[in-house]
Design a protein around this motif. Structure first.
Motif, mmCIF file in Angstrom:
data_model
loop_
_atom_site.group_PDB
_atom_site.id
_atom_site.type_symbol
_atom_site.label_atom_id
_atom_site.label_comp_id
_atom_site.label_asym_id
_atom_site.label_seq_id
_atom_site.Cartn_x
_atom_site.Cartn_y
_atom_site.Cartn_z
ATOM 1 N N PHE A 223 0.815 -1.222 0.000
ATOM 2 C CA PHE A 223 0.000 0.000 0.000
ATOM 3 C C PHE A 223 0.852 1.277 0.000
ATOM 4 O O PHE A 223 0.331 2.371 -0.231
ATOM 5 N N GLU A 224 2.149 1.122 0.309
ATOM 6 C CA GLU A 224 2.995 2.300 0.520
ATOM 7 C C GLU A 224 3.057 3.189 -0.726
ATOM 8 O O GLU A 224 3.267 2.709 -1.833
ATOM 9 N N GLY A 225 2.878 4.497 -0.494
ATOM 10 C CA GLY A 225 2.922 5.442 -1.607
ATOM 11 C C GLY A 225 1.568 5.666 -2.259
ATOM 12 O O GLY A 225 1.398 6.594 -3.049
ATOM 13 N N TYR A 226 0.586 4.799 -1.944
ATOM 14 C CA TYR A 226 -0.733 4.945 -2.566
ATOM 15 C C TYR A 226 -1.766 5.550 -1.619
ATOM 16 O O TYR A 226 -2.766 6.093 -2.060
ATOM 17 N N THR A 227 -1.531 5.403 -0.322
ATOM 18 C CA THR A 227 -2.489 5.913 0.663
ATOM 19 C C THR A 227 -1.773 6.124 1.993
ATOM 20 O O THR A 227 -0.659 5.595 2.195
ATOM 21 N N ARG A 228 -2.372 6.918 2.899
ATOM 22 C CA ARG A 228 -1.678 7.216 4.142
ATOM 23 C C ARG A 228 -2.007 6.239 5.270
ATOM 24 O O ARG A 228 -1.208 6.026 6.163
ATOM 25 N N ARG A 229 -3.221 5.669 5.226
ATOM 26 C CA ARG A 229 -3.680 4.806 6.325
ATOM 27 C C ARG A 229 -3.893 3.392 5.780
ATOM 28 O O ARG A 229 -4.797 3.171 4.975
ATOM 29 N N PHE A 230 -3.095 2.457 6.238
ATOM 30 C CA PHE A 230 -3.252 1.118 5.656
ATOM 31 C C PHE A 230 -2.874 -0.001 6.623
ATOM 32 O O PHE A 230 -2.279 0.249 7.678
ATOM 33 N N GLY A 231 -3.229 -1.209 6.235
ATOM 34 C CA GLY A 231 -2.944 -2.360 7.086
ATOM 35 C C GLY A 231 -3.396 -3.662 6.453
ATOM 36 O O GLY A 231 -3.659 -3.735 5.246
ATOM 37 N N VAL A 232 -3.445 -4.693 7.300
ATOM 38 C CA VAL A 232 -3.815 -6.042 6.851
ATOM 39 C C VAL A 232 -4.847 -6.619 7.807
ATOM 40 O O VAL A 232 -4.727 -6.467 9.031
ATOM 41 N N LEU A 233 -5.865 -7.271 7.242
ATOM 42 C CA LEU A 233 -6.921 -7.919 8.025
ATOM 43 C C LEU A 233 -7.024 -9.345 7.473
ATOM 44 O O LEU A 233 -7.709 -9.598 6.494
ATOM 45 N N TYR A 234 -6.264 -10.275 8.083
ATOM 46 C CA TYR A 234 -6.165 -11.634 7.523
ATOM 47 C C TYR A 234 -6.921 -12.637 8.389
ATOM 48 O O TYR A 234 -6.473 -12.983 9.484
ATOM 49 N N PRO A 235 -8.056 -13.128 7.916
ATOM 50 C CA PRO A 235 -8.775 -14.157 8.664
ATOM 51 C C PRO A 235 -8.284 -15.540 8.218
ATOM 52 O O PRO A 235 -8.301 -15.860 7.030
ATOM 53 N N LEU A 236 -7.803 -16.326 9.175
ATOM 54 C CA LEU A 236 -7.258 -17.658 8.851
ATOM 55 C C LEU A 236 -8.392 -18.679 8.782
ATOM 56 O O LEU A 236 -8.763 -19.284 9.794
ATOM 57 N N GLN A 237 -8.938 -18.833 7.592
ATOM 58 C CA GLN A 237 -10.037 -19.776 7.412
ATOM 59 C C GLN A 237 -10.170 -20.113 5.925
ATOM 60 O O GLN A 237 -9.652 -19.382 5.085
ATOM 61 N N THR A 238 -10.838 -21.217 5.611
ATOM 62 C CA THR A 238 -11.163 -21.542 4.223
ATOM 63 C C THR A 238 -12.595 -21.102 3.956
ATOM 64 O O THR A 238 -13.505 -21.467 4.708
ATOM 65 N N PHE A 239 -12.775 -20.301 2.917
ATOM 66 C CA PHE A 239 -14.091 -19.750 2.627
ATOM 67 C C PHE A 239 -14.603 -20.246 1.273
ATOM 68 O O PHE A 239 -13.847 -20.312 0.313
ATOM 69 N N SER A 240 -15.878 -20.591 1.232
ATOM 70 C CA SER A 240 -16.541 -20.828 -0.048
ATOM 71 C C SER A 240 -17.759 -19.908 -0.076
ATOM 72 O O SER A 240 -18.380 -19.672 0.968
ATOM 73 N N LYS A 241 -18.059 -19.387 -1.271
ATOM 74 C CA LYS A 241 -19.139 -18.392 -1.364
ATOM 75 C C LYS A 241 -20.427 -18.864 -0.701
ATOM 76 O O LYS A 241 -21.079 -18.114 0.011
#
Lengths: 255, 255
Positions: A97-115
């Protein structure tokens, strides 16, 4: 709080629905594919777009939930705004995200998802990262509204976690696929395996997987192993059988 | 009904305790190893021996629960009697008993057993075989007292079932071991994987494992795959990652 979802795949679908359920407002869904965008937007009852230049600019949170291969490129095409930008990828560093926006991060849910499959978010471990302490607090509040299992983790450690998850989930599920195929070839209903599969997963809640190991490979019972190898026509399945049996035996000797 | 157990391993332990719980009498336990024999006999409150010539001769059922490699030899050393003899092995044919006794069969419970872990027998699928219709009825009554999921299956089909079970259980569990090792190397507590492992197993109750497949390998995302391969130092783990990823991708293309 208004959230825009950039991406409408398995993870985006289940995460956006879970966020809506706890009272967060999903303002818009973007997907490269019109059909995916519309399909998720209908479920959420919100607008959709397949045009990045038409993204709403007043959301509080932008969730980039995309294939790793296109994440960086899509980020570079989104106009800067005052919302916080996060991605949900296990193997991508926060600094994409660096250089594209000022406020950023990661939200990683550890799971297997199916629609199409609902999952309980309250037990899913979330791994967070943020570019400032203020953003970290902000993101922690969001994640804590979804799950009781929230912690911070660096990009580098998250990468190892994702690798472990590929083994624990993707490879495990593929092993299920292979075992189902073996039964289908013999016209044996595959659901006879379910109690065994369930118990294999349940067992490691009370003992380590190495203590839980059973079967012919642990004692390298060549009698059974050779009979099994002779029954496998598919060269890939034969190679998988050989490699995993050897690895089980090696592990048992190291104990 | 009195039962003698020839063998005192994981399966013998859980099966004999389950039989005792439903009111069957365990008359004696034999094991080649004095310690194993005594350990199980103490739990059952019955006599034990490590001498085959000291086996009780008046039991109704003899359960041979031994490593495949020694099964035939042990059978050949037991004096003929009027009880029914069964083994519990997935890959051994019923006819290993031929010539040694008149009433024989197979009682194969499809489950992973560890000595110290209790399991609910009522959902375990049992696969039976017997040398006469009369023995088949006899064995079916015994198995039905333990489980609601009992059926007959030929030695040949059972061999395929056992092979599928090695994939579904032993290989799956080893994959758990490998993923736990990856986390231990990074000092990440391994229990963060449990919700993922549970959901991976739970998912295939409502969809086929091939429909449930997720992760980088299904679309052969070389970006992630190459990063993961670079992180794996152990050549066996690298080979397992490569082989399984290729196999997942191949499977997805065949759909």
């Amino acid at each position: 709080m208004k959230i825009v979802f950039v991406g409408a795949g398995n993870l985006a679908t289940r995460l956006s629905l879970a966020m809506q359920r706890v009272g967060m407002q999903i303002g818009q869904v973007y997907s490269h594919t019109e059909e995916s965008a519309r399909q998720l937007a209908v479920q959420l009852g919100c607008p959709w777009t397949n045009d990045l230049s038409a993204l709403q600019e007043d959301a509080d949170l932008y969730v980039f939930s995309l294939k790793d291969t296109v994440l960086q490129e899509v980020i570079s095409k989104v106009k800067p705004n005052s919302g916080m930008w996060v991605h949900t990828a296990g193997s991508m560093p926060m600094n994409v995200f660096e250089g594209y926006t000022r406020r950023f991060g990661v939200l990683y849910p550890l799971q297997t998802f199916s629609k199409g499959r609902n999952v309980s978010f309250d037990v899913i471990p979330f791994f967070l990262e943020a570019n400032t302490e203020k953003e970290a607090d902000y993101l922690k509040n969001i994640a804590s509204a979804l799950s009781e299992n929230v912690r911070f983790m660096s990009s580098e450690k998250r990468r190892s976690l994702h690798l472990a998850a590929v083994f624990a989930c993707n490879f495990t599920n593929h092993i299920y696929t292979l075992s189902y195929k073996l039964l289908e070839n013999e016209s044996i209903p595959a659901d006879v395996l379910l109690p065994l599969i369930d118990e294999t997963a349940a067992k490691i809640h009370s003992m380590s997987p190495s203590a839980a190991q059973t079967g012919p490979a642990i004692r390298y019972d060549e009698n059974v192993i050779n009979k099994h190898l002779a029954m496998l026509d598919d060269p890939d399945m034969k190679a998988i059988y050989q490699l995993l049996s050897r690895s089980i035996h090696k592990e048992a000797q190291n104990e």
